[in-house]
Design a protein around this motif. Structure first.
Motif, PDB file in Angstrom:
ATOM      1  N   VAL A   1       0.819  -1.221   0.000  1.00  0.00           N
ATOM      2  CA  VAL A   1       0.000   0.000   0.000  1.00  0.00           C
ATOM      3  C   VAL A   1       0.848   1.265   0.000  1.00  0.00           C
ATOM      4  CG1 VAL A   1      -1.764   1.316   1.249  1.00  0.00           C
ATOM      5  CG2 VAL A   1      -1.889  -1.185   1.191  1.00  0.00           C
ATOM      6  N   ASP A   2       1.773   1.364   0.948  1.00  0.00           N
ATOM      7  CA  ASP A   2       2.520   2.616   1.143  1.00  0.00           C
ATOM      8  C   ASP A   2       3.882   2.306   1.734  1.00  0.00           C
ATOM      9  OD1 ASP A   2       2.533   5.676   1.388  1.00  0.00           O
ATOM     10  OD2 ASP A   2       2.930   5.105   3.452  1.00  0.00           O
ATOM     11  N   LEU A   3       4.869   3.092   1.306  1.00  0.00           N
ATOM     12  CA  LEU A   3       6.215   2.981   1.868  1.00  0.00           C
ATOM     13  C   LEU A   3       6.720   4.395   2.034  1.00  0.00           C
ATOM     14  CD1 LEU A   3       8.631   1.047   2.556  1.00  0.00           C
ATOM     15  CD2 LEU A   3       9.369   1.386   0.192  1.00  0.00           C
ATOM     16  N   GLN A   4       7.147   4.752   3.270  1.00  0.00           N
ATOM     17  CA  GLN A   4       7.679   6.090   3.466  1.00  0.00           C
ATOM     18  C   GLN A   4       8.569   6.150   4.699  1.00  0.00           C
ATOM     19  OE1 GLN A   4       4.858   9.214   5.150  1.00  0.00           O
ATOM     20  NE2 GLN A   4       3.383   7.859   4.166  1.00  0.00           N
ATOM     21  N   PRO A   5       9.524   7.084   4.701  1.00  0.00           N
ATOM     22  CA  PRO A   5      10.327   7.277   5.899  1.00  0.00           C
ATOM     23  C   PRO A   5       9.459   7.870   6.991  1.00  0.00           C
ATOM     24  CG  PRO A   5      11.091   8.688   4.092  1.00  0.00           C
ATOM     25  CD  PRO A   5       9.831   8.054   3.642  1.00  0.00           C
ATOM     26  N   CYS A   6       9.539   7.314   8.208  1.00  0.00           N
ATOM     27  CA  CYS A   6       8.694   7.807   9.298  1.00  0.00           C
ATOM     28  C   CYS A   6       9.268   7.356  10.631  1.00  0.00           C
ATOM     29  CB  CYS A   6       7.260   7.291   9.141  1.00  0.00           C
ATOM     30  SG  CYS A   6       6.138   7.992  10.360  1.00  0.00           S
ATOM     31  N   GLY A   7       9.233   8.225  11.620  1.00  0.00           N
ATOM     32  CA  GLY A   7       9.744   7.896  12.947  1.00  0.00           C
ATOM     33  C   GLY A   7       8.667   7.724  13.995  1.00  0.00           C
ATOM     34  N   GLY A   8       7.397   7.746  13.565  1.00  0.00           N
ATOM     35  CA  GLY A   8       6.284   7.701  14.516  1.00  0.00           C
ATOM     36  C   GLY A   8       5.938   6.293  14.971  1.00  0.00           C
ATOM     37  N   THR A   9       4.806   6.168  15.681  1.00  0.00           N
ATOM     38  CA  THR A   9       4.354   4.858  16.157  1.00  0.00           C
ATOM     39  C   THR A   9       3.111   4.441  15.360  1.00  0.00           C
ATOM     40  OG1 THR A   9       2.990   5.823  17.907  1.00  0.00           O
ATOM     41  CG2 THR A   9       5.251   5.236  18.481  1.00  0.00           C
ATOM     42  N   HIS A  10       3.062   3.152  15.000  1.00  0.00           N
ATOM     43  CA  HIS A  10       2.019   2.618  14.118  1.00  0.00           C
ATOM     44  C   HIS A  10       1.464   1.323  14.684  1.00  0.00           C
ATOM     45  CE1 HIS A  10       5.100   4.805  11.853  1.00  0.00           C
ATOM     46  NE2 HIS A  10       4.120   5.269  11.111  1.00  0.00           N
ATOM     47  N   VAL A  11       0.242   0.972  14.295  1.00  0.00           N
ATOM     48  CA  VAL A  11      -0.286  -0.350  14.629  1.00  0.00           C
ATOM     49  C   VAL A  11       0.398  -1.377  13.724  1.00  0.00           C
ATOM     50  CG1 VAL A  11      -2.502   0.493  15.488  1.00  0.00           C
ATOM     51  CG2 VAL A  11      -2.269  -0.055  13.057  1.00  0.00           C
ATOM     52  N   ALA A  12       0.304  -2.679  14.079  1.00  0.00           N
ATOM     53  CA  ALA A  12       1.049  -3.720  13.376  1.00  0.00           C
ATOM     54  C   ALA A  12       0.333  -4.220  12.122  1.00  0.00           C
ATOM     55  CB  ALA A  12       1.318  -4.888  14.325  1.00  0.00           C
ATOM     56  N   ASN A  13      -0.955  -3.892  11.997  1.00  0.00           N
ATOM     57  CA  ASN A  13      -1.748  -4.367  10.874  1.00  0.00           C
ATOM     58  C   ASN A  13      -2.855  -3.340  10.626  1.00  0.00           C
ATOM     59  OD1 ASN A  13      -4.049  -5.917   9.516  1.00  0.00           O
ATOM     60  ND2 ASN A  13      -2.426  -7.467   9.507  1.00  0.00           N
ATOM     61  N   THR A  14      -3.176  -3.080   9.350  1.00  0.00           N
ATOM     62  CA  THR A  14      -4.189  -2.049   9.084  1.00  0.00           C
ATOM     63  C   THR A  14      -5.541  -2.395   9.723  1.00  0.00           C
ATOM     64  OG1 THR A  14      -4.822  -3.008   6.943  1.00  0.00           O
ATOM     65  CG2 THR A  14      -3.107  -1.308   6.920  1.00  0.00           C
ATOM     66  N   ALA A  15      -5.793  -3.706   9.968  1.00  0.00           N
ATOM     67  CA  ALA A  15      -7.056  -4.095  10.623  1.00  0.00           C
ATOM     68  C   ALA A  15      -7.160  -3.466  12.007  1.00  0.00           C
ATOM     69  CB  ALA A  15      -7.150  -5.615  10.720  1.00  0.00           C
ATOM     70  N   ASP A  16      -5.996  -3.210  12.655  1.00  0.00           N
ATOM     71  CA  ASP A  16      -5.984  -2.637  14.009  1.00  0.00           C
ATOM     72  C   ASP A  16      -6.347  -1.152  14.015  1.00  0.00           C
ATOM     73  OD1 ASP A  16      -5.149  -5.102  14.953  1.00  0.00           O
ATOM     74  OD2 ASP A  16      -3.019  -4.596  14.785  1.00  0.00           O
ATOM     75  N   ILE A  17      -6.430  -0.527  12.831  1.00  0.00           N
ATOM     76  CA  ILE A  17      -6.852   0.884  12.763  1.00  0.00           C
ATOM     77  C   ILE A  17      -8.314   1.002  13.175  1.00  0.00           C
ATOM     78  CG2 ILE A  17      -7.291   2.828  11.194  1.00  0.00           C
ATOM     79  CD1 ILE A  17      -4.848   1.848   9.544  1.00  0.00           C
ATOM     80  N   GLY A  18      -9.109  -0.015  12.824  1.00  0.00           N
ATOM     81  CA  GLY A  18     -10.527   0.008  13.165  1.00  0.00           C
ATOM     82  C   GLY A  18     -11.281   1.045  12.352  1.00  0.00           C
ATOM     83  N   PRO A  19     -12.487   1.426  12.837  1.00  0.00           N
ATOM     84  CA  PRO A  19     -13.328   2.340  12.060  1.00  0.00           C
ATOM     85  C   PRO A  19     -12.866   3.800  12.122  1.00  0.00           C
ATOM     86  CG  PRO A  19     -14.461   1.647  14.058  1.00  0.00           C
ATOM     87  CD  PRO A  19     -13.144   0.930  14.049  1.00  0.00           C
ATOM     88  N   VAL A  20     -12.169   4.224  11.069  1.00  0.00           N
ATOM     89  CA  VAL A  20     -11.713   5.614  10.932  1.00  0.00           C
ATOM     90  C   VAL A  20     -12.320   6.185   9.656  1.00  0.00           C
ATOM     91  CG1 VAL A  20      -9.704   7.053  10.385  1.00  0.00           C
ATOM     92  CG2 VAL A  20      -9.565   5.414  12.253  1.00  0.00           C
ATOM     93  N   ILE A  21     -12.885   7.385   9.748  1.00  0.00           N
ATOM     94  CA  ILE A  21     -13.513   8.012   8.579  1.00  0.00           C
ATOM     95  C   ILE A  21     -12.972   9.420   8.361  1.00  0.00           C
ATOM     96  CG2 ILE A  21     -15.685   6.740   8.727  1.00  0.00           C
ATOM     97  CD1 ILE A  21     -16.854   9.280  10.128  1.00  0.00           C
ATOM     98  N   VAL A  22     -13.171   9.931   7.151  1.00  0.00           N
ATOM     99  CA  VAL A  22     -12.879  11.338   6.865  1.00  0.00           C
ATOM    100  C   VAL A  22     -14.076  12.145   7.358  1.00  0.00           C
ATOM    101  CG1 VAL A  22     -12.494  13.061   5.065  1.00  0.00           C
ATOM    102  CG2 VAL A  22     -11.420  10.794   4.894  1.00  0.00           C
ATOM    103  N   THR A  23     -13.837  13.027   8.347  1.00  0.00           N
ATOM    104  CA  THR A  23     -14.938  13.817   8.897  1.00  0.00           C
ATOM    105  C   THR A  23     -15.114  15.134   8.149  1.00  0.00           C
ATOM    106  OG1 THR A  23     -13.483  14.790  10.551  1.00  0.00           O
ATOM    107  CG2 THR A  23     -14.702  12.827  11.203  1.00  0.00           C
ATOM    108  N   LYS A  24     -14.028  15.588   7.465  1.00  0.00           N
ATOM    109  CA  LYS A  24     -14.108  16.894   6.811  1.00  0.00           C
ATOM    110  C   LYS A  24     -13.009  17.022   5.766  1.00  0.00           C
ATOM    111  CE  LYS A  24     -14.955  21.619   8.429  1.00  0.00           C
ATOM    112  NZ  LYS A  24     -14.806  22.550   9.551  1.00  0.00           N
ATOM    113  N   VAL A  25     -13.324  17.644   4.640  1.00  0.00           N
ATOM    114  CA  VAL A  25     -12.310  18.062   3.667  1.00  0.00           C
ATOM    115  C   VAL A  25     -12.454  19.569   3.518  1.00  0.00           C
ATOM    116  CG1 VAL A  25     -11.509  17.936   1.284  1.00  0.00           C
ATOM    117  CG2 VAL A  25     -12.302  15.862   2.415  1.00  0.00           C
ATOM    118  N   GLU A  26     -11.356  20.295   3.733  1.00  0.00           N
ATOM    119  CA  GLU A  26     -11.392  21.762   3.679  1.00  0.00           C
ATOM    120  C   GLU A  26     -10.433  22.280   2.626  1.00  0.00           C
ATOM    121  OE1 GLU A  26     -11.438  24.011   7.683  1.00  0.00           O
ATOM    122  OE2 GLU A  26     -10.488  22.102   8.103  1.00  0.00           O
ATOM    123  N   LYS A  27     -10.833  23.375   1.971  1.00  0.00           N
ATOM    124  CA  LYS A  27      -9.915  24.094   1.091  1.00  0.00           C
ATOM    125  C   LYS A  27      -9.237  25.167   1.933  1.00  0.00           C
ATOM    126  CE  LYS A  27      -9.822  26.823  -3.165  1.00  0.00           C
ATOM    127  NZ  LYS A  27     -10.590  27.359  -4.293  1.00  0.00           N
TER     128      LYS A  27
END
Ligand SMILES: [Zn+2]
Length: 252
Positions: free
Chosen positions: A206-232
């Motif tokens: 899906v994605d590959l990028q340099p990053c120093g943050g903390t992440h879940v081990a599998n995208t399934a662990d993200i759970g229900p996340v939605i886009v609440t707003k798109v702003e210009k």
């Protein structure tokens, strides 16, 4: 002051560790090692507590990079701690450092979701903020973004349960694999030293990028996340805000 050993870099699931207080002043408290992530890369700092062996507890309100010492993590003591309590955590004190697990879990879920968003939106990112309540990502583009389509795209990638892995690669190895760089949504930082290591976060397929943050081990662990707003935000900036969806409530 020696750099803090940052245990969260290799194991984001670690919630506590034993550590020794190295310094403690008005700015905060420095440990020899820590599980507390300091504000950086858009991701908020951890909160939590330090527990002395006699049961004394010191609340930590936030975590920052030490302003005066590179690589040193500063644990910001909660303002309600009085002088007597602070004195119980003098340099040399051995403690158990424990993060607020719910707050970190939210950071990890949102942070990993921002990587999915990077894969769904083919434009450069020029701003990012990840908190326990929401995440926002600014894309450099004049094109409109479809809130519903992005929510559905995230849901699809979460449901597909892609593993999330850490990789470390040298600049020389990166140079030898131009296809890797092309697949990245963010260009890696360059130190100019071919032996310099670059930490990469790979959402498999899906994605590959340099990053120093903390992440879940599998995208399934993200759970229900939605886009609440798109702003210009400006002629060339589209801001996407993510939120947690209540289970059973359809996005939109
Ligand atoms: Zn990341």
């Amino acid at each position: 002051m020696a750099p803090t050993e940052e245990l969260f870099r290799d194991d984001a699931a670690l919630l506590a560790c034993r550590a020794t207080v190295l310094a403690h002043d008005d700015q905060g408290l420095v440990l020899d090692r820590t599980v507390f992530y300091p504000l950086g890369g858009g991701q908020a700092g951890d909160a939590g507590e330090l527990l002395a062996d006699d049961g004394t507890r010191l609340a930590i309100a936030d975590t920052r990079k030490h302003p005066g010492h590179a690589g040193v993590v500063l644990h910001v003591v909660a303002p309600e701690a009085d002088a007597a309590l602070r004195a119980a955590f003098a340099p040399g004190t051995v403690v158990t450092a424990r993060i607020d697990a719910a707050r970190r879990r939210a950071h990890m879920r949102f942070h990993t979701a921002t990587h999915l968003l990077c894969a769904l939106v083919p434009h450069p990112v020029n701003g990012c903020s990840i908190t326990a309540g929401y995440a926002r990502l600014d894309f450099h583009t004049a094109e409109p973004l479809d809130k519903q389509a992005l929510s559905e795209g995230i849901a699809r990638l979460v449901a597909a349960a892609h593993p999330v892995r850490l990789r470390s690669i040298s600049e020389a190895e990166l140079d030898a694999q131009p296809e890797l760089v092309r697949s990245m949504s963010v260009q890696p930082p360059r130190s100019g030293d071919p032996a310099g290591r670059v930490r990469l976060v790979e959402v498999e397929g899906v994605d590959l990028q340099p990053c120093g943050g903390t992440h879940v081990a599998n995208t399934a662990d993200i759970g229900p996340v939605i886009v609440t707003k798109v702003e210009k935000k400006s002629a060339m900036t589209r801001r996407v805000i993510l939120g947690f969806a209540e289970p059973g409530v359809s996005p939109g």
